[in-house]
Design a protein around this motif. Structure first.
Motif, PDB file in Angstrom:
ATOM      1  N   ALA A 331       0.728  -1.197  -0.089  1.00 31.42           N
ATOM      2  CA  ALA A 331      -0.024  -0.031  -0.164  1.00 31.42           C
ATOM      3  C   ALA A 331       1.120   1.096  -0.015  1.00 31.42           C
ATOM      4  CB  ALA A 331      -0.751  -0.072   1.109  1.00 31.42           C
ATOM      5  N   ALA A 332       2.153   1.319   0.637  1.00 30.72           N
ATOM      6  CA  ALA A 332       2.702   2.077   0.905  1.00 30.72           C
ATOM      7  C   ALA A 332       3.583   2.625  -0.496  1.00 30.72           C
ATOM      8  CB  ALA A 332       3.939   2.122   1.809  1.00 30.72           C
ATOM      9  N   VAL A 333       3.800   1.617  -1.243  1.00 29.81           N
ATOM     10  CA  VAL A 333       4.222   1.892  -2.540  1.00 29.81           C
ATOM     11  C   VAL A 333       3.495   2.292  -3.442  1.00 29.81           C
ATOM     12  CG1 VAL A 333       5.398   0.424  -4.586  1.00 29.81           C
ATOM     13  CG2 VAL A 333       6.139  -0.022  -2.300  1.00 29.81           C
ATOM     14  N   VAL A 334       2.102   1.784  -3.641  1.00 28.70           N
ATOM     15  CA  VAL A 334       1.126   2.496  -4.291  1.00 28.70           C
ATOM     16  C   VAL A 334       0.819   3.881  -3.967  1.00 28.70           C
ATOM     17  CG1 VAL A 334      -1.289   2.078  -4.980  1.00 28.70           C
ATOM     18  CG2 VAL A 334       0.050   0.113  -4.874  1.00 28.70           C
ATOM     19  N   ARG A 335       0.772   4.251  -2.852  1.00 29.01           N
ATOM     20  CA  ARG A 335       0.528   5.522  -2.529  1.00 29.01           C
ATOM     21  C   ARG A 335       1.818   6.505  -2.698  1.00 29.01           C
ATOM     22  NH1 ARG A 335      -0.678   4.282   2.264  1.00 29.01           N
ATOM     23  NH2 ARG A 335       0.987   4.366   3.319  1.00 29.01           N
ATOM     24  N   GLY A 336       2.941   5.944  -2.662  1.00 28.62           N
ATOM     25  CA  GLY A 336       3.987   6.697  -2.831  1.00 28.62           C
ATOM     26  C   GLY A 336       4.144   7.105  -4.309  1.00 28.62           C
ATOM     27  N   LEU A 337       3.959   6.090  -5.382  1.00 30.17           N
ATOM     28  CA  LEU A 337       4.074   6.215  -6.437  1.00 30.17           C
ATOM     29  C   LEU A 337       2.890   7.227  -7.068  1.00 30.17           C
ATOM     30  CD1 LEU A 337       4.739   2.507  -7.863  1.00 30.17           C
ATOM     31  CD2 LEU A 337       6.196   4.535  -7.869  1.00 30.17           C
ATOM     32  N   ARG A 338       1.747   7.001  -6.420  1.00 28.92           N
ATOM     33  CA  ARG A 338       0.666   7.940  -6.907  1.00 28.92           C
ATOM     34  C   ARG A 338       0.861   9.555  -6.241  1.00 28.92           C
ATOM     35  NH1 ARG A 338      -3.443   6.003  -4.028  1.00 28.92           N
ATOM     36  NH2 ARG A 338      -3.832   4.020  -5.227  1.00 28.92           N
ATOM     37  N   GLU A 339       1.513   9.662  -5.262  1.00 27.42           N
ATOM     38  CA  GLU A 339       1.443  10.878  -4.439  1.00 27.42           C
ATOM     39  C   GLU A 339       2.688  11.778  -4.682  1.00 27.42           C
ATOM     40  OE1 GLU A 339      -0.115  10.170  -0.735  1.00 27.42           O
ATOM     41  OE2 GLU A 339      -1.952   9.618  -1.456  1.00 27.42           O
ATOM     42  N   SER A 340       3.742  10.913  -4.505  1.00 30.49           N
ATOM     43  CA  SER A 340       5.320  11.492  -4.627  1.00 30.49           C
ATOM     44  C   SER A 340       5.676  12.044  -5.560  1.00 30.49           C
ATOM     45  CB  SER A 340       6.159  10.863  -3.591  1.00 30.49           C
ATOM     46  OG  SER A 340       7.496  11.325  -3.699  1.00 30.49           O
ATOM     47  N   PRO A 341       6.262  13.198  -5.970  1.00 33.43           N
ATOM     48  CA  PRO A 341       6.857  13.513  -7.261  1.00 33.43           C
ATOM     49  C   PRO A 341       8.376  12.795  -7.148  1.00 33.43           C
ATOM     50  CG  PRO A 341       6.782  15.347  -5.650  1.00 33.43           C
ATOM     51  CD  PRO A 341       5.994  14.247  -5.027  1.00 33.43           C
ATOM     52  N   ASP A 342       8.821  12.459  -5.939  1.00 31.96           N
ATOM     53  CA  ASP A 342      10.178  12.014  -6.021  1.00 31.96           C
ATOM     54  C   ASP A 342      10.135  10.350  -6.298  1.00 31.96           C
ATOM     55  OD1 ASP A 342      11.019  14.478  -5.169  1.00 31.96           O
ATOM     56  OD2 ASP A 342      10.387  14.035  -3.242  1.00 31.96           O
ATOM     57  N   LEU A 343       9.239   9.728  -6.294  1.00 36.24           N
ATOM     58  CA  LEU A 343       9.021   8.225  -6.539  1.00 36.24           C
ATOM     59  C   LEU A 343       8.432   7.955  -7.675  1.00 36.24           C
ATOM     60  CD1 LEU A 343       9.994   6.283  -4.553  1.00 36.24           C
ATOM     61  CD2 LEU A 343       7.867   5.975  -3.808  1.00 36.24           C
ATOM     62  N   SER A 344       8.996   7.052  -8.696  1.00 40.93           N
ATOM     63  CA  SER A 344       8.805   6.422  -9.514  1.00 40.93           C
ATOM     64  C   SER A 344       9.113   4.959  -9.814  1.00 40.93           C
ATOM     65  CB  SER A 344       9.184   7.275 -10.740  1.00 40.93           C
ATOM     66  OG  SER A 344      11.047   7.092 -10.943  1.00 40.93           O
ATOM     67  N   VAL A 345       8.721   4.230 -10.638  1.00 38.08           N
ATOM     68  CA  VAL A 345       8.844   2.788 -10.967  1.00 38.08           C
ATOM     69  C   VAL A 345      10.521   2.918 -11.344  1.00 38.08           C
ATOM     70  CG1 VAL A 345       8.720   1.022 -12.281  1.00 38.08           C
ATOM     71  CG2 VAL A 345       6.754   2.151 -11.704  1.00 38.08           C
ATOM     72  N   ALA A 346      10.827   3.830 -11.945  1.00 44.19           N
ATOM     73  CA  ALA A 346      12.471   3.611 -12.334  1.00 44.19           C
ATOM     74  C   ALA A 346      13.366   4.147 -11.054  1.00 44.19           C
ATOM     75  CB  ALA A 346      12.582   4.884 -13.506  1.00 44.19           C
ATOM     76  N   LYS A 347      12.889   4.953 -10.185  1.00 42.19           N
ATOM     77  CA  LYS A 347      13.491   5.227  -8.715  1.00 42.19           C
ATOM     78  C   LYS A 347      13.368   4.023  -7.975  1.00 42.19           C
ATOM     79  CE  LYS A 347      14.974   8.531  -7.648  1.00 42.19           C
ATOM     80  NZ  LYS A 347      14.303   9.532  -7.011  1.00 42.19           N
ATOM     81  N   LEU A 348      12.254   3.192  -7.834  1.00 41.89           N
ATOM     82  CA  LEU A 348      12.279   2.094  -7.284  1.00 41.89           C
ATOM     83  C   LEU A 348      13.166   1.088  -7.683  1.00 41.89           C
ATOM     84  CD1 LEU A 348       8.435   1.556  -6.598  1.00 41.89           C
ATOM     85  CD2 LEU A 348      10.260   2.206  -4.796  1.00 41.89           C
ATOM     86  N   ARG A 349      13.298   0.753  -8.856  1.00 41.12           N
ATOM     87  CA  ARG A 349      14.278  -0.175  -9.585  1.00 41.12           C
ATOM     88  C   ARG A 349      15.837   0.120  -9.107  1.00 41.12           C
ATOM     89  NH1 ARG A 349      11.398  -0.369 -15.418  1.00 41.12           N
ATOM     90  NH2 ARG A 349       9.863  -2.054 -15.023  1.00 41.12           N
ATOM     91  N   ALA A 350      15.968   1.497  -9.080  1.00 42.57           N
ATOM     92  CA  ALA A 350      17.604   1.966  -8.864  1.00 42.57           C
ATOM     93  C   ALA A 350      17.614   1.670  -7.443  1.00 42.57           C
ATOM     94  CB  ALA A 350      17.681   3.412  -9.308  1.00 42.57           C
ATOM     95  N   LEU A 351      16.966   2.077  -6.647  1.00 43.64           N
ATOM     96  CA  LEU A 351      16.983   1.650  -5.197  1.00 43.64           C
ATOM     97  C   LEU A 351      17.204   0.396  -4.908  1.00 43.64           C
ATOM     98  CD1 LEU A 351      14.393   4.255  -3.529  1.00 43.64           C
ATOM     99  CD2 LEU A 351      16.633   4.479  -3.323  1.00 43.64           C
ATOM    100  N   HIS A 352      16.491  -0.449  -5.678  1.00 42.31           N
ATOM    101  CA  HIS A 352      16.796  -1.822  -5.326  1.00 42.31           C
ATOM    102  C   HIS A 352      17.930  -2.498  -5.995  1.00 42.31           C
ATOM    103  CE1 HIS A 352      15.632  -6.090  -4.815  1.00 42.31           C
ATOM    104  NE2 HIS A 352      15.923  -6.361  -6.187  1.00 42.31           N
ATOM    105  N   LYS A 353      18.611  -2.087  -7.220  1.00 44.48           N
ATOM    106  CA  LYS A 353      19.687  -2.243  -7.561  1.00 44.48           C
ATOM    107  C   LYS A 353      20.832  -2.006  -6.931  1.00 44.48           C
ATOM    108  CE  LYS A 353      22.403  -2.254 -11.871  1.00 44.48           C
ATOM    109  NZ  LYS A 353      22.231  -1.707 -13.249  1.00 44.48           N
ATOM    110  N   VAL A 354      20.642  -0.523  -6.242  1.00 46.06           N
ATOM    111  CA  VAL A 354      21.837  -0.206  -5.549  1.00 46.06           C
ATOM    112  C   VAL A 354      21.857  -0.824  -3.890  1.00 46.06           C
ATOM    113  CG1 VAL A 354      22.946   1.719  -4.225  1.00 46.06           C
ATOM    114  CG2 VAL A 354      21.836   2.157  -6.610  1.00 46.06           C
ATOM    115  N   PHE A 355      20.822  -1.007  -3.475  1.00 45.80           N
ATOM    116  CA  PHE A 355      20.905  -1.410  -1.877  1.00 45.80           C
ATOM    117  C   PHE A 355      20.164  -2.754  -1.905  1.00 45.80           C
ATOM    118  CE2 PHE A 355      20.437   3.254  -1.585  1.00 45.80           C
ATOM    119  CZ  PHE A 355      21.476   3.447  -0.978  1.00 45.80           C
ATOM    120  N   GLY A 356      19.646  -3.486  -2.745  1.00 43.27           N
ATOM    121  CA  GLY A 356      19.360  -4.789  -2.832  1.00 43.27           C
ATOM    122  C   GLY A 356      18.107  -4.835  -1.952  1.00 43.27           C
TER     123      GLY A 356
END
Length: 356
Positions: A331-356
């Protein structure tokens, strides 16, 4: 490596310049379990008032850690210090701020309540009375090949919980990175010491210090990390030396506490560190030997990675930054993608790649 986003950056004319991190507030379903962990960790009991318990370090602050009874375990907020009444009054004009009111907690003073853009409670206190410092053991003398201090003497650190000297810093995760970072630099004068960036140049984490002018300040008192939702990452507590950090590890292991990461030495801030989970899985850090900067030192920009978090010791485990799995996380991921200008699917992928 270039930083492409406008934050983090110093504010040219902040509302106030905070002078310290006064305290953290946690809600816990069991005050007894919380007190047992904090005592093992090295904090000292101050007092209890109904559903509140206060703890301190050895420095002159009347308390630095508040436990409030609550139905579930959560991080409730933080307190910052300002020097003058004028600064406290200026903060009353910040959107959503309360009026200044007397503080009934140990040390007294006056307090304004605010909420940052990520929803964290921020108390600002002025005029708090100091208390007498508690003597802690001196730094143990170290023998180096060309600098000998111990002859015909042994090295014996006391076998007991380490003495926490002070609350050093708190690290918060948040979806709305830009707005939240700007809020702290604008209203409290925080100075970005170092920022870690993702491959696209956007910030993954910023380490910010207090603006104390020519007086050296800890490399970071507040750190903010890009995440999927507002969350407590960890808080850090200063010990006198590396032997105290090591003894803390022994004592906490003997008390069957859960280890999170360490011992090692950070790159940004240089602290020797060791992380432990409290009974509710919230990380608490012992540290010593951190960097101190004056206000004139510019911000550093670094590539983010798990390997970039320590000079030696275990590489930061992926579990250290992994969010708890469950429906609330989705739910937090969905809400963040919908509401935050700083969060995107590409950003989630980058964070996962960098920090696992």
């Amino acid at each position: 490596m270039q930083l492409t986003s406008p934050q983090p950056a110093r504010h040219p004319n902040p509302t106030t310049r905070a002078t310290g991190l006064a305290y953290l507030i946690f809600e816990r379903p069991s005050l007894i379990e919380a007190a047992e962990f904090l005592t093992d960790f090295g904090l000292r009991f101050v007092s209890r008032r109904k559903n509140l318990v206060f703890f301190r370090g050895t420095e002159a602050s009347p308390f630095c850690y508040v436990v409030r009874r609550g139905g579930r375990a959560r991080f409730a907020g933080l307190g910052l210090r300002v020097e003058t009444v004028a600064e406290l009054k200026a903060l009353q004009n910040v959107a959503g701020a309360s009026r200044a009111e007397p503080c009934s907690w140990p040390g007294g003073g006056w307090r304004v309540h605010l909420t940052d853009p990520s929803g964290f409670q921020v108390d600002v206190i002025q005029g708090q009375d100091a208390v007498e410092e508690i003597n802690h053991r001196p730094i143990l003398p170290v023998n180096a090949p060309a600098d000998v201090h111990r002859i015909n003497k042994t090295q014996r650190a006391p076998l007991c919980a380490p003495e926490v000297i002070k609350l050093g810093h708190v690290v918060l995760e948040l979806a709305n990175f830009q707005a939240t970072c700007a809020w702290y630099t604008q209203h409290f004068g925080f100075i970005p010491s170092d920022v870690q960036v993702l491959p696209d140049g956007s910030p993954a984490a910023v380490f910010m210090r207090l603006d104390l002018g020519d007086k050296p300040a800890d490399h970071h008192t507040l750190a903010l990390a890009q995440g999927i939702a507002p969350a407590y990452s960890h808080s850090a507590y200063e010990l006198v030396d590396a032997d105290a950090v090591g003894m803390g590890e022994r004592v906490l292991r003997e008390h069957r506490r859960e280890h999170a990461w360490g011992i090692g030495r950070h790159i940004l801030g240089s602290q020797i560190f060791d992380y432990w989970n409290d009974p509710w899985g919230d990380k608490h850090e012992h540290y010593c030997d951190g960097d101190l900067f004056t206000a004139d030192v510019p911000m550093g920009v670094h590539e983010a990675s798990r390997e970039a978090m320590s000079q030696w010791g275990q590489v930061m485990p992926a579990s250290f930054t992994r969010p708890k799995l469950g429906l609330s996380t989705v739910a937090a991921v969905v809400r963040g993608l919908r509401e935050s200008p700083d969060l995107s699917v590409a950003k989630l992928r980058a964070l996962h790649k960098v920090f696992g």
